[in-house]
Enzyme design. Structure first.
Site, PDB file in Angstrom:
ATOM      1  N   ASN A 156       0.855  -1.303   0.171  1.00  0.00           N
ATOM      2  CA  ASN A 156      -0.123   0.016   0.132  1.00  0.00           C
ATOM      3  C   ASN A 156       0.846   1.270  -0.032  1.00  0.00           C
ATOM      4  O   ASN A 156       0.696   2.216  -0.794  1.00  0.00           O
ATOM      5  CB  ASN A 156      -0.865   0.077   1.206  1.00  0.00           C
ATOM      6  CG  ASN A 156      -2.234  -0.720   0.997  1.00  0.00           C
ATOM      7  OD1 ASN A 156      -2.680  -0.845  -0.264  1.00  0.00           O
ATOM      8  ND2 ASN A 156      -2.674  -1.212   1.995  1.00  0.00           N
ATOM      9  N   HIS A 161      -3.209   2.642  -2.529  1.00  0.00           N
ATOM     10  CA  HIS A 161      -4.375   1.759  -2.095  1.00  0.00           C
ATOM     11  C   HIS A 161      -5.108   1.194  -3.251  1.00  0.00           C
ATOM     12  O   HIS A 161      -5.576  -0.165  -3.289  1.00  0.00           O
ATOM     13  CB  HIS A 161      -5.380   2.547  -1.472  1.00  0.00           C
ATOM     14  CG  HIS A 161      -5.015   2.816  -0.058  1.00  0.00           C
ATOM     15  ND1 HIS A 161      -4.881   1.793   0.929  1.00  0.00           N
ATOM     16  CD2 HIS A 161      -4.734   4.037   0.678  1.00  0.00           C
ATOM     17  CE1 HIS A 161      -4.452   2.454   1.977  1.00  0.00           C
ATOM     18  NE2 HIS A 161      -4.458   3.887   1.876  1.00  0.00           N
ATOM     19  N   ASP A 165      -5.449  -2.812  -3.749  1.00  0.00           N
ATOM     20  CA  ASP A 165      -6.889  -3.461  -4.035  1.00  0.00           C
ATOM     21  C   ASP A 165      -6.620  -4.508  -5.213  1.00  0.00           C
ATOM     22  O   ASP A 165      -7.047  -5.525  -5.012  1.00  0.00           O
ATOM     23  CB  ASP A 165      -7.650  -2.467  -4.716  1.00  0.00           C
ATOM     24  CG  ASP A 165      -8.301  -1.510  -3.283  1.00  0.00           C
ATOM     25  OD1 ASP A 165      -8.059  -2.142  -2.028  1.00  0.00           O
ATOM     26  OD2 ASP A 165      -8.935  -0.612  -3.586  1.00  0.00           O
ATOM     27  N   GLU A 192      -6.224  -7.847   4.927  1.00  0.00           N
ATOM     28  CA  GLU A 192      -5.297  -8.781   3.934  1.00  0.00           C
ATOM     29  C   GLU A 192      -5.304 -10.228   4.207  1.00  0.00           C
ATOM     30  O   GLU A 192      -4.334 -11.101   4.166  1.00  0.00           O
ATOM     31  CB  GLU A 192      -3.981  -8.475   4.026  1.00  0.00           C
ATOM     32  CG  GLU A 192      -3.101  -8.385   4.942  1.00  0.00           C
ATOM     33  CD  GLU A 192      -3.099  -7.261   6.195  1.00  0.00           C
ATOM     34  OE1 GLU A 192      -2.237  -7.137   6.733  1.00  0.00           O
ATOM     35  OE2 GLU A 192      -3.968  -6.538   5.988  1.00  0.00           O
TER      36      GLU A 192
END
Length: 245
Positions: A156, A161, A165, A192
């Site tokens: 991240n 982000h 994702d 996660e």
């Protein structure tokens, strides 16, 4: 709802047969979106619409405390002729298919993780207790695999982000693609972390699956914009055996 046992009331008569709720409805499998488990866990009333055998039902699940236990009363109402969908532009033979698809999609939203498409945490809370009890009653093993992406915060931080994702989606696809047994299911536990439930599976079977998943993850190259990177994950296995085995 934990044991999925049905006591039927109709025509002023009550009958308690050795039936599970999914057998009672002729589905032969536990509903993914079980509002009775939700009513049981949250101690509140839930309603859903379900399509089955060319009929549309409204199902209301009401929790009720008896002296020695909690039960859930399910009220089934046939609303086939009292609910209308705006499908006038569709032929009659296709109308039923669209209504069925619409209702199924509505129900799936309740237990699907929006990002990965896997089952969500709510599904775990409703389905796992049932599988634990069923395997105990059947004197079978049950094994759980927990998966945690290593150093996911670094992904991240480095790729943003959106990159994170994308990574979660790829991991979800890889993990679910490794599952072979139809009785196994996978859910996003949160962040996660992922969970695989294997009813009836011994520890050795789960260890082999976890190793396949681990190898598949570390050998995958993830591409985001012009970046390429790989990830690893840590696996934990818990197995419960029947008493006496």
């Amino acid at each position: 709802p934990l044991q999925k046992k049905v006591i039927e009331y109709g025509n002023n008569e009550t009958s308690a047969e050795d039936l599970r709720c999914y057998d009672f409805r002729g589905k032969n499998t536990i509903c993914d979106n079980c509002i009775s488990m939700r009513a049981f866990n949250d101690n509140t009333t839930y309603v859903k619409i379900e399509y089955q055998n060319d009929k549309t039902f409204m199902i209301t699940a009401v929790p009720y405390d008896l002296a020695d236990r909690k039960v859930v009363i399910e009220i089934l109402k046939d609303i086939t002729n009292s609910v209308f969908f705006n499908t006038n532009h569709i032929r009659d033979d296709a109308k039923l298919i669209e209504i069925h698809t619409l209702i199924e999609n509505m129900n799936k939203l309740a237990f699907s993780d929006a990002l990965t498409g896997l089952y969500n945490r709510r599904y775990i809370l409703e389905k796992l207790p049932v599988d634990l009890i069923n395997t105990a009653l059947l004197a079978k093993d049950i094994t759980i695999i927990m998966v945690d992406i290593d150093d996911f915060k670094d992904v991240n931080d480095k790729y943003g982000h959106l990159g994170g994702d994308l990574t979660l989606k790829r991991v979800a696809g890889i993990l679910s693609g490794c599952i072979i047994r139809s009785s196994d299911w996978i859910a996003r536990f949160g962040g996660e972390k992922f969970m695989i439930c294997m009813p009836g599976a011994k520890r050795e079977v789960a260890k082999a699956l976890a190793e396949n998943m681990r190898h598949a993850l570390e050998s995958t190259v993830i591409r985001y914009n012009e970046n390429e990177f790989s990830i690893t994950a840590s696996f934990g296995i818990y197995s419960s055996k029947p008493i006496g085995n």
